[in-house]
Design a protein around this motif. Sequence first.
Motif, short mmCIF file in Angstrom:
data_model
loop_
_atom_site.label_atom_id
_atom_site.label_comp_id
_atom_site.label_asym_id
_atom_site.label_seq_id
_atom_site.Cartn_x
_atom_site.Cartn_y
_atom_site.Cartn_z
N GLU A 3 30.03 44.27 37.50
CA GLU A 3 30.63 44.96 36.27
C GLU A 3 29.84 45.56 35.00
N ARG A 4 29.75 46.85 34.67
CA ARG A 4 29.21 47.31 34.20
C ARG A 4 29.66 48.51 32.80
N THR A 22 32.38 45.80 44.18
CA THR A 22 32.33 45.06 44.81
C THR A 22 30.76 44.64 45.18
N GLY A 23 29.72 45.16 44.61
CA GLY A 23 28.48 44.35 44.71
C GLY A 23 28.15 45.25 46.68
N GLY A 24 28.47 46.20 47.22
CA GLY A 24 28.26 45.93 48.49
C GLY A 24 29.44 46.99 48.62
N ALA A 25 29.57 48.10 50.03
CA ALA A 25 30.37 48.32 50.06
C ALA A 25 31.65 48.81 50.14
N ALA A 26 32.70 49.70 49.92
CA ALA A 26 34.03 49.19 49.17
C ALA A 26 35.15 50.50 49.84
N ARG A 27 36.17 49.99 50.31
CA ARG A 27 37.67 50.90 51.04
C ARG A 27 37.54 51.53 50.05
N ALA A 28 38.08 52.01 48.83
CA ALA A 28 38.56 53.08 48.35
C ALA A 28 37.70 52.36 46.63
N ALA A 47 41.16 44.60 37.66
CA ALA A 47 39.67 45.85 38.45
C ALA A 47 38.99 44.41 39.02
N ARG A 48 39.03 43.04 38.54
CA ARG A 48 38.49 42.08 39.49
C ARG A 48 38.98 41.57 40.07
N ASP A 49 39.99 41.92 40.55
CA ASP A 49 41.12 41.24 41.85
C ASP A 49 41.00 42.16 42.88
N LEU A 50 40.67 43.25 41.99
CA LEU A 50 41.06 44.84 43.30
C LEU A 50 39.47 44.76 43.65
N TYR A 55 37.71 47.27 47.17
CA TYR A 55 37.96 48.06 46.46
C TYR A 55 36.96 48.41 44.73
N GLN A 56 36.19 48.63 44.51
CA GLN A 56 35.73 49.09 43.07
C GLN A 56 37.11 50.01 42.27
#
Length: 127
Positions: A3-4, A22-28, A47-50, A55-56
């Motif tokens: 988070e930033r 996500t800290g890694g790969a994201a779906r979208a 956003a955190r739930d996503l 998801y990012q």
Amino acid sequence: MTERSIIHDFDGQRLESVWVGTGGAARATVIVVPTVMGVTELELSFARDLAARGYQALVADLFGRRFKVPDDLTEAFAAMTALRSGRAALRERMVALLDTVRAQDGVDPATEGAEDVDERRLGVDDR
């Protein structure tokens, strides 16, 4: 999860959106458009739930400040009214937010799309 803050300008106004990755790969990537109160814990929790779901998310700052309930209700509604009264300016602001998202690492243009009815009405859905 990461988070930033992302500081960006629109039409001379300093905005501070929040990027939740996500800290890694994201779906979208999803743009979370706030309520009249601007960026609050409510939008950040969405956003955190996503991010937890892969998801990012960018929680978009549309107003250039954070409003507090109940002290800033009048100012918050005035800012929202001003935003909604100029549809062309709102569209430009949303397109600028989309450009901000596109500039972030890990954003895949192939996953772009608009699903919000208001976004399509504004003409931002340029698929």
